[in-house]
Design a protein around this motif. Structure first.
Motif, mmCIF file in Angstrom:
data_model
loop_
_atom_site.group_PDB
_atom_site.id
_atom_site.type_symbol
_atom_site.label_atom_id
_atom_site.label_comp_id
_atom_site.label_asym_id
_atom_site.label_seq_id
_atom_site.Cartn_x
_atom_site.Cartn_y
_atom_site.Cartn_z
ATOM 1 N N LEU A 101 0.909 -1.197 -0.021
ATOM 2 C CA LEU A 101 0.088 -0.146 -0.260
ATOM 3 C C LEU A 101 0.717 1.228 0.043
ATOM 4 O O LEU A 101 1.631 1.340 1.317
ATOM 5 N N LEU A 102 1.031 1.758 -1.152
ATOM 6 C CA LEU A 102 2.089 3.046 -1.392
ATOM 7 C C LEU A 102 1.396 4.353 -1.507
ATOM 8 O O LEU A 102 0.517 4.422 -2.481
ATOM 9 N N ASP A 103 1.950 5.121 -0.832
ATOM 10 C CA ASP A 103 1.414 6.558 -1.038
ATOM 11 C C ASP A 103 2.391 7.295 -1.697
ATOM 12 O O ASP A 103 3.491 7.441 -1.434
ATOM 13 N N CYS A 104 1.999 7.596 -3.163
ATOM 14 C CA CYS A 104 2.825 8.086 -4.366
ATOM 15 C C CYS A 104 3.371 9.589 -3.798
ATOM 16 O O CYS A 104 4.174 10.017 -4.404
ATOM 17 N N SER A 105 2.593 10.279 -2.754
ATOM 18 C CA SER A 105 3.011 11.537 -2.488
ATOM 19 C C SER A 105 4.179 11.752 -1.547
ATOM 20 O O SER A 105 5.145 12.321 -1.750
ATOM 21 N N THR A 106 4.335 10.499 -0.547
ATOM 22 C CA THR A 106 5.285 10.796 0.546
ATOM 23 C C THR A 106 6.273 9.595 0.059
ATOM 24 O O THR A 106 7.212 9.470 0.860
ATOM 25 N N LEU A 107 5.819 8.429 -0.732
ATOM 26 C CA LEU A 107 6.361 7.477 -0.592
ATOM 27 C C LEU A 107 6.606 6.401 0.530
ATOM 28 O O LEU A 107 7.440 5.319 0.650
ATOM 29 N N GLU A 108 5.850 6.675 1.392
ATOM 30 C CA GLU A 108 5.421 5.888 2.364
ATOM 31 C C GLU A 108 4.743 4.712 2.173
ATOM 32 O O GLU A 108 3.898 4.821 1.380
ATOM 33 N N TYR A 109 5.093 3.403 2.580
ATOM 34 C CA TYR A 109 4.368 2.249 2.330
ATOM 35 C C TYR A 109 4.242 1.253 3.326
ATOM 36 O O TYR A 109 5.211 1.393 4.257
ATOM 37 N N ARG A 110 3.269 0.448 3.252
ATOM 38 C CA ARG A 110 3.160 -0.621 4.068
ATOM 39 C C ARG A 110 2.770 -1.878 3.528
ATOM 40 O O ARG A 110 2.050 -1.740 2.350
ATOM 41 N N ALA A 111 3.199 -2.933 3.904
ATOM 42 C CA ALA A 111 2.971 -4.170 3.287
ATOM 43 C C ALA A 111 1.885 -4.847 3.808
ATOM 44 O O ALA A 111 1.612 -5.125 4.994
ATOM 45 N N VAL A 112 0.685 -5.190 2.935
ATOM 46 C CA VAL A 112 -0.484 -5.645 3.113
ATOM 47 C C VAL A 112 -0.558 -7.279 3.023
ATOM 48 O O VAL A 112 -0.435 -7.582 1.775
ATOM 49 N N PRO A 113 -0.619 -8.040 3.899
ATOM 50 C CA PRO A 113 -0.713 -9.541 3.543
ATOM 51 C C PRO A 113 -1.779 -9.929 2.499
ATOM 52 O O PRO A 113 -2.919 -9.422 2.439
ATOM 53 N N PHE A 114 -1.313 -10.824 1.688
ATOM 54 C CA PHE A 114 -2.150 -11.124 0.434
ATOM 55 C C PHE A 114 -2.687 -12.565 1.078
ATOM 56 O O PHE A 114 -1.848 -13.577 1.037
ATOM 57 N N PRO A 115 -4.103 -12.540 0.944
ATOM 58 C CA PRO A 115 -4.628 -13.985 1.616
ATOM 59 C C PRO A 115 -4.408 -15.105 0.604
ATOM 60 O O PRO A 115 -4.346 -15.139 -0.419
ATOM 61 N N GLU A 116 -4.048 -16.200 1.391
ATOM 62 C CA GLU A 116 -3.605 -17.633 0.733
ATOM 63 C C GLU A 116 -4.723 -18.072 -0.122
ATOM 64 O O GLU A 116 -4.673 -18.888 -1.059
ATOM 65 N N GLU A 117 -5.791 -17.690 0.572
ATOM 66 C CA GLU A 117 -7.033 -18.243 -0.240
ATOM 67 C C GLU A 117 -7.317 -17.634 -1.863
ATOM 68 O O GLU A 117 -8.262 -18.292 -2.444
ATOM 69 N N LEU A 118 -6.505 -16.764 -2.123
ATOM 70 C CA LEU A 118 -6.954 -16.042 -3.269
ATOM 71 C C LEU A 118 -5.792 -16.406 -4.393
ATOM 72 O O LEU A 118 -4.496 -16.520 -3.820
ATOM 73 N N VAL A 119 -5.872 -16.243 -5.664
ATOM 74 C CA VAL A 119 -4.885 -16.404 -6.682
ATOM 75 C C VAL A 119 -5.210 -15.243 -7.579
ATOM 76 O O VAL A 119 -6.101 -14.830 -7.841
ATOM 77 N N ILE A 120 -3.876 -14.610 -7.960
ATOM 78 C CA ILE A 120 -3.878 -13.468 -8.996
ATOM 79 C C ILE A 120 -3.663 -13.993 -10.386
ATOM 80 O O ILE A 120 -2.936 -14.841 -10.586
#
Ligand code: GLA
Length: 311
Positions: free
Chosen positions: A148-167
């Motif tokens: 989850l990246l804020d492109c104005s400050t370049l602050e970001y946070r990793a959000v877990p991607f659930p095992e139950e889903l596939v991209i």
């Protein structure tokens, strides 16, 4: 006595492509995006040479190589490229190439510097005023997560991607080089506050926050609704879809096991992204009657340098 020539030191770099779960055409306006690096990579090997050269199955790489060379103030290099990131289909093969070269030539860079340097190189190579999302995801993505990246400050946070889903990613077959699309024009219109474009940007940023929350709360149906709304907004308000892509997205919406789908990346053709319930991959592919790339999230090229904090 025979003079032995020293063989130049060989360097290696590797960087992933990316998908963007949601937050399209908002990065260059300082918006919030939610990309993930994926398990498709570009690998480069290089050494110092008299002039810049590139060996690759995909054309056009020399301009990118020279551009990143200028940005890194590097001397000419001979580079060999191998990649399983499909080009021109919205998975950021160019960002993967640039970040792989940066990681090979300058492993000492930090990931944020690398992303910004590669963004400048991409802009220099193409004349397209791209945002920082693709290079950032390729440099700093994290396995098992989206960023989850804020492109104005370049602050970001990793959000877990659930095992139950596939991209899932499906190529529409309509390939384009960004320089031949109205990308800069859309950016100008959005910057000028044109009502339709602004409506997309504001609603999309709200969707990114809602999507990150739904991921964390495992509200999977909500994810699908947000993907669908994102597509409609990109189609009607930002006008970056095409009839072929719309048809593919609508087809995906109707296949069982598919939570939702939308156009991904810059658009004007390219690929669609769908979220699938794990276990439904083969029935989804059968329902789509097209080649489907199933992706897992992966680490970015500079991710290993970050102190990993618990989620
Ligand atoms: C391309 C650009 C990104 C971003 C997306 C649209 O991938 O490189 O910076 O603007 O389009 O979200």
């Amino acid at each position: 006595m025979e003079h032995k020539r020293e063989r130049p030191r060989t360097w290696h770099g590797r960087a992933p492509g990316r998908v963007n779960l949601i937050g399209e055409h908002v990065d260059y306006l300082g918006g919030v995006v939610l990309p993930a690096a994926i398990d498709r990579h570009t690998r480069v090997t290089g050494h110092k040479a008299r002039e810049w050269s590139i060996e690759s199955d995909v054309g056009g790489g020399l301009t990118y190589l020279r551009s990143i060379g200028i940005e890194l103030e590097a001397r000419p290099q001979a580079v060999v490229v191998e990649s399983d990131v499909p080009p021109g289909s919205g998975l950021s093969s160019s960002a993967a190439l640039l970040v792989a070269i940066a990681a090979g030539l300058h492993p000492d860079l930090n990931g944020v510097e690398a992303a910004l340097t590669c963004q400048r190189a991409e802009q220099r190579a193409t004349g397209v005023r791209v945002g920082v999302m693709d290079q950032f995801a390729s440099a700093l993505g994290r396995r098992g997560h989206a960023l989850l990246l804020d492109c104005s400050t370049l602050e970001y946070r990793a959000v877990p991607f659930p095992e139950e889903l596939v991209i899932a990613v499906i190529d529409s077959g309509e390939h384009r080089s960004l320089a031949d699309t109205p990308y800069n024009e859309r950016r100008r219109e959005a910057e000028a506050g044109m009502p339709k474009r602004k409506r997309h940007v504001e609603s999309e940023i709200a969707r990114v926050h809602a999507f990150a929350a739904a991921l964390e709360q495992h509200r999977f149906e909500k994810l699908g609704v947000l993907l669908k709304e994102s597509h409609q907004s990109l189609r009607d308000d930002f006008e970056v879809s095409t009839p072929t892509v719309d048809a593919l997205v609508e087809q995906a919406w109707g296949v069982e096991g598919c939570l939702g789908a939308r156009i991904v990346g810059a658009g004007f053709g390219g690929s669609i992204l769908a979220l699938i319930e794990r276990g439904r991959e083969s029935s989804f592919a059968a329902g789509m009657k097209k080649e489907v790339i199933f992706c897992a999230t992966a680490d970015g090229a500079f991710a290993h340098k970050i102190k990993q904090v618990p989620d």
